[in-house]
Design an enzyme around this catalytic site. Structure first.
Site, PDB file in Angstrom:
ATOM      1  N   CYS A 235       0.763  -1.162  -0.007  1.00  0.00           N
ATOM      2  CA  CYS A 235       0.353   0.038   0.101  1.00  0.00           C
ATOM      3  C   CYS A 235       0.919   1.265   0.128  1.00  0.00           C
ATOM      4  O   CYS A 235       2.147   1.240   0.644  1.00  0.00           O
ATOM      5  CB  CYS A 235      -0.783   0.094   1.290  1.00  0.00           C
ATOM      6  SG  CYS A 235      -1.877  -1.258   1.356  1.00  0.00           S
ATOM      7  N   ASP A 236       0.314   2.351  -0.551  1.00  0.00           N
ATOM      8  CA  ASP A 236       1.068   3.668  -0.424  1.00  0.00           C
ATOM      9  C   ASP A 236      -0.294   4.856  -0.598  1.00  0.00           C
ATOM     10  O   ASP A 236      -0.840   4.572  -1.445  1.00  0.00           O
ATOM     11  CB  ASP A 236       1.988   3.649  -1.627  1.00  0.00           C
ATOM     12  CG  ASP A 236       2.984   5.123  -1.433  1.00  0.00           C
ATOM     13  OD1 ASP A 236       4.028   5.015  -0.438  1.00  0.00           O
ATOM     14  OD2 ASP A 236       2.569   6.026  -1.877  1.00  0.00           O
TER      15      ASP A 236
END
Length: 227
Positions: free
Chosen positions: A91-92
């Protein structure tokens, strides 16, 4: 889709908020932090669009950790008791403010400048998600790798200079994308959101459910079995 055996999840992120969100949803992931050089990845691609930035970095993190997990599994001996790999999630998050992708502030002064620019306005919190299926084919593995972006509009309060200084002094804004949280000290400074709350925290549970389903994994299969 029938619920089969438990499928393990590796979280390719050091974010405490993402970990606590997954735990609250019944999932106890293995945490592995990637070795991705984010500025180098962005520089190499030239990508600047906030949604694309979040997805690119999420994919880079997931694939980096997936490669490490695979190497360890295939290099292990039978006596090493290394669990078969399942899914890897990267995730980012970045804040889209006026079309610019804002990650973590560089320092306290940068965080103060951002908050003075954000207050009384709204921004788009983009959280990229990338899921890699490392399961063996005999266990239902697809070898698939896919991702998507959660986008939520965030409305910021008209905070005072004194409130900004006090908030930045806590150190919290320096550790998070966009220099704010909705589930921590920054919560009172967010007047509303349009979209998925969990996506703002750092991992959209409905989106991960959809991605897992596309890989043939029913969401309840990810719940940690009770002893």
């Amino acid at each position: 889709m029938a619920v089969s055996i438990h499928v393990s999840l590796t979280l390719a992120s050091a974010s405490p908020a993402r970990l606590s969100t997954l735990r609250a949803a019944g999932i106890e992931p293995t945490v592995r932090v990637s070795a991705v050089d984010e500025p180098a990845v962005l520089a190499a691609t030239g990508i600047t669009d906030p949604e694309d930035v979040s997805l690119l970095l999420a994919r880079a993190k997931a694939e980096d950790v997936a490669s490490a997990v695979q190497r360890e599994y295939f290099d292990s001996d039978e006596d090493d008791d290394v669990a078969a790999p399942g899914l890897v999630l990267g995730c980012d998050s970045v804040l889209d403010l006026d079309g610019v992708a804002l990650g973590k502030p560089a320092d306290a002064a940068d965080a103060v400048r951002r908050w003075k620019d954000m207050r009384g306005r709204s921004g788009r919190l983009c959280t990229g998600h990338w899921l890699v299926d490392l399961r063996d084919e005999e266990d239902g593995g697809t070898g698939g790798t896919l991702g998507a972006v959660s986008v939520t509009t965030v409305y910021f309060a008209k905070v005072t200079d004194a409130e900004i200084e006090a908030y930045v002094a806590t150190g919290e804004p320096l550790a998070v994308a966009g220099a704010f949280t909705v589930d921590g000290l920054g919560g009172p400074f967010v007047t509303g959101i349009e979209g998925d709350f969990h996506g703002v925290v750092g991992v959209s549970l409905p989106l991960v459910r959809d991605l897992a389903r596309d890989l043939g994994v029913a969401w309840p299969s990810l719940w940690t079995p009770r002893s």
